[in-house]
Design a protein around this motif. Structure first.
Motif, PDB file in Angstrom:
ATOM      1  N   GLU B  11       0.815  -1.229   0.000  1.00  0.00           N
ATOM      2  CA  GLU B  11       0.000   0.000   0.000  1.00  0.00           C
ATOM      3  C   GLU B  11       0.847   1.279   0.000  1.00  0.00           C
ATOM      4  O   GLU B  11       0.364   2.343  -0.370  1.00  0.00           O
ATOM      5  CB  GLU B  11      -0.910   0.030   1.248  1.00  0.00           C
ATOM      6  N   VAL B  54       0.195   6.689  11.459  1.00  0.00           N
ATOM      7  CA  VAL B  54      -1.068   6.136  10.956  1.00  0.00           C
ATOM      8  C   VAL B  54      -2.014   7.289  10.595  1.00  0.00           C
ATOM      9  O   VAL B  54      -2.642   7.283   9.531  1.00  0.00           O
ATOM     10  CB  VAL B  54      -1.731   5.214  12.014  1.00  0.00           C
ATOM     11  N   CYS B  57      -0.782   9.056   7.330  1.00  0.00           N
ATOM     12  CA  CYS B  57      -0.900   8.162   6.172  1.00  0.00           C
ATOM     13  C   CYS B  57      -2.382   7.974   5.812  1.00  0.00           C
ATOM     14  O   CYS B  57      -2.756   8.053   4.637  1.00  0.00           O
ATOM     15  CB  CYS B  57      -0.225   6.827   6.473  1.00  0.00           C
ATOM     16  N   ASP B  58      -3.221   7.769   6.819  1.00  0.00           N
ATOM     17  CA  ASP B  58      -4.662   7.603   6.573  1.00  0.00           C
ATOM     18  C   ASP B  58      -5.290   8.886   6.038  1.00  0.00           C
ATOM     19  O   ASP B  58      -6.151   8.849   5.159  1.00  0.00           O
ATOM     20  CB  ASP B  58      -5.393   7.197   7.864  1.00  0.00           C
ATOM     21  N   LYS B  61      -5.162   9.136   2.620  1.00  0.00           N
ATOM     22  CA  LYS B  61      -5.885   8.000   2.031  1.00  0.00           C
ATOM     23  C   LYS B  61      -4.967   6.904   1.480  1.00  0.00           C
ATOM     24  O   LYS B  61      -5.321   6.182   0.556  1.00  0.00           O
ATOM     25  CB  LYS B  61      -6.857   8.476   0.935  1.00  0.00           C
ATOM     26  N   ASN B  63      -3.570   4.639   3.718  1.00  0.00           N
ATOM     27  CA  ASN B  63      -3.881   3.525   4.629  1.00  0.00           C
ATOM     28  C   ASN B  63      -2.842   2.398   4.602  1.00  0.00           C
ATOM     29  O   ASN B  63      -3.201   1.230   4.517  1.00  0.00           O
ATOM     30  CB  ASN B  63      -5.270   2.939   4.305  1.00  0.00           C
ATOM     31  N   LYS B  66      -0.414   0.129   9.950  1.00  0.00           N
ATOM     32  CA  LYS B  66      -1.288  -0.238  11.052  1.00  0.00           C
ATOM     33  C   LYS B  66      -0.442  -0.523  12.297  1.00  0.00           C
ATOM     34  O   LYS B  66       0.758  -0.745  12.205  1.00  0.00           O
ATOM     35  CB  LYS B  66      -2.212  -1.402  10.694  1.00  0.00           C
TER      36      LYS B  66
END
Ligand SMILES: Cc1ncc(C[n+]2csc(CCOP(=O)(O)OP(=O)(O)O)c2C)c(N)n1
Ligand code: SF4
Ligand code: SF4
Ligand code: SF4
Ligand SMILES: [Mg+2]
Lengths: 297, 70
Positions: B11, B54, B57-58, B61, B63, B66
């Motif tokens: 990702e 996190v 990065c989220d 978008k 993602n 984790k």
């Protein structure tokens, strides 16, 4: 010219790997150093004990990546959360008694000028708001009145974090903290304005939310202090622990506090002397760029 | 038990120039750029588990990060 940062060959086999990495892969003597070195070069700062997610750590990283001349810089710290980081940086530094940092820096800067007349030696003070505006205010102001040529950076978290949340001069009016339960009765001290009136040639107030802006401001402040006069930078580094935020919320807190009309909206004061110095630098850069393109075409 | 960050190499869009987590991680030398694979890589021993990587990065978008228990 030989490398200034070297390791004695006799010590190579006994030095820790982190130290060897710093010598081999650190960004000393790099004219274009900045936050873009993150991730590939070794930073001049190692593991320290600040809380997880503390914005002071973010600001420290950006500053250590940006100071223009780390191999010939001496930093002066003071008591507070920042003093937990100083033992872990790869730049000469002095811990001063709480509040004395600008007096120590004054003597240091003058002594360095006598001891190393042919070298450029930068002095940078980095201390908390309690050290800068409360207990050290006398020393802070006197150094500006005397136009001492060094940079003062204040990590403004608007309270005494290291001792559990007491009221500071830079705390906002009405704010309640764990050890200031009545709420502050007075306005946040306007230190940037006081700095301007006290003789600083460059003043900036900001947060640590944009590494490129921190880099630009730090470089300007150090160069102006070297050539023109005292400089002051006030950076909001919220104490997430004391204001009741989670470890991942510091960045958003800084962004909220720098919105238009908010107390940490980016502001800069540049004296006419400092401005003409900066213009001169820009001209020189332009000429160098032109010469470089001329040489290749 | 500690929480540390973990990057999903599939990702991560570092090859397109993203450096967000590397810019904002509060810890120095903690997220490194793997320049051969062009992905962000966590140095677990330096990660304090704050989750700011996190968040950034989220927010973009991607993602790609984790938190995992160690
Ligand atoms: C001379 C002296 N007075 C008081 C103290 C106690 N003390 C330690 S840290 C601190 C507050 C630091 O606040 P600030 O400068 O805002 O730094 P922060 O911890 O918020 O980053 C105080 C009062 C001390 N160490 N030395
Ligand atoms: S107490 Fe506050 S300022 Fe000090 S390290 Fe923790 S979060 Fe940072
Ligand atoms: S923020 Fe996410 S996508 Fe960007 S480099 Fe880091 S892990 Fe990769
Ligand atoms: S969880 Fe925090 S310390 Fe760990 S890699 Fe992410 S930003 Fe860095
Ligand atoms: Mg403070």
């Amino acid at each position: 010219m030989g490398k200034k940062i070297q390791i004695n060959k006799e010590f190579v086999d006994i030095m820790p790997q982190d130290y060897l990495d710093l010598v081999e892969n650190g960004t000393f003597e790099s004219p274009n150093r900045g936050w873009k070195d993150f991730g590939t070069a070794t930073e001049l700062i190692a593991e320290h004990s600040l809380c997880a997610g503390c914005p002071e750590s973010i600001a420290f990283r950006h500053i250590m990546a940006s100071i223009p001349n780390p191999e010939d810089t001496v930093m002066v710290g003071s008591t507070g959360c920042t003093s937990l980081v100083f033992p872990m940086i790869a730049v000469h530094n002095i811990h001063s008694l709480f509040g004395n940092q600008n007096a120590i820096a004054t003597g240091l800067k003058r002594a360095l000028a006598v001891r190393f007349p042919d070298k450029v030696k930068d002095v940078i003070v980095l201390a908390g708001d309690g050290a800068t505006v409360d207990i050290g205010l006398d020393m802070t102001l006197q150094s500006w009145f005397r136009k001492e040529r060094f940079t003062t950076i204040c990590f403004d978290n608007e309270l005494y974090a290291n001792t559990g949340g007491q009221e500071s001069g830079l705390m906002q009016k009405g704010f309640l903290a764990k050890m200031a339960p009545v709420g502050k009765k007075f306005e946040k001290v306007r230190l940037p304005e006081i700095a301007r009136e006290s003789g600083c040639d460059y003043v900036a107030i900001m947060t640590a939310s944009k590494p490129s802006l921190v880099e630009k401001v730090i470089k300007q402040a150090v160069l102006i202090a070297r050539e023109v006069g005292p400089t002051y930078i006030q950076i909001y580094t919220p104490c997430i622990l004391e204001i009741g935020k989670q470890s991942m919320e510091g960045l958003q807190e800084m962004r909220t506090s720098e919105a238009p009309g908010e107390r940490f909206k980016f502001r800069e004061f540049i004296s006419p002397e400092a401005q003409s110095f900066l213009d001169g630098l820009a001209e020189k850069k332009k000429a160098e760029k032109l010469a470089a393109t001329g040489a290749t075409s | 038990m500690y929480n540390v960050a973990e990057v999903n190499a599939e990702e991560c869009v570092a090859q397109k120039g993203c450096r967000l987590c590397i810019m904002y991680c509060p810890e120095a030398n903690c997220i490194q750029m793997d320049t051969t694979k062009m992905v962000a890589t966590i140095v677990e021993s330096r990660c304090k588990g704050c989750e700011l990587c996190v968040v950034v990065c989220d927010a973009a978008k991607h993602n790609a990060i984790k938190m995992v228990a160690r």
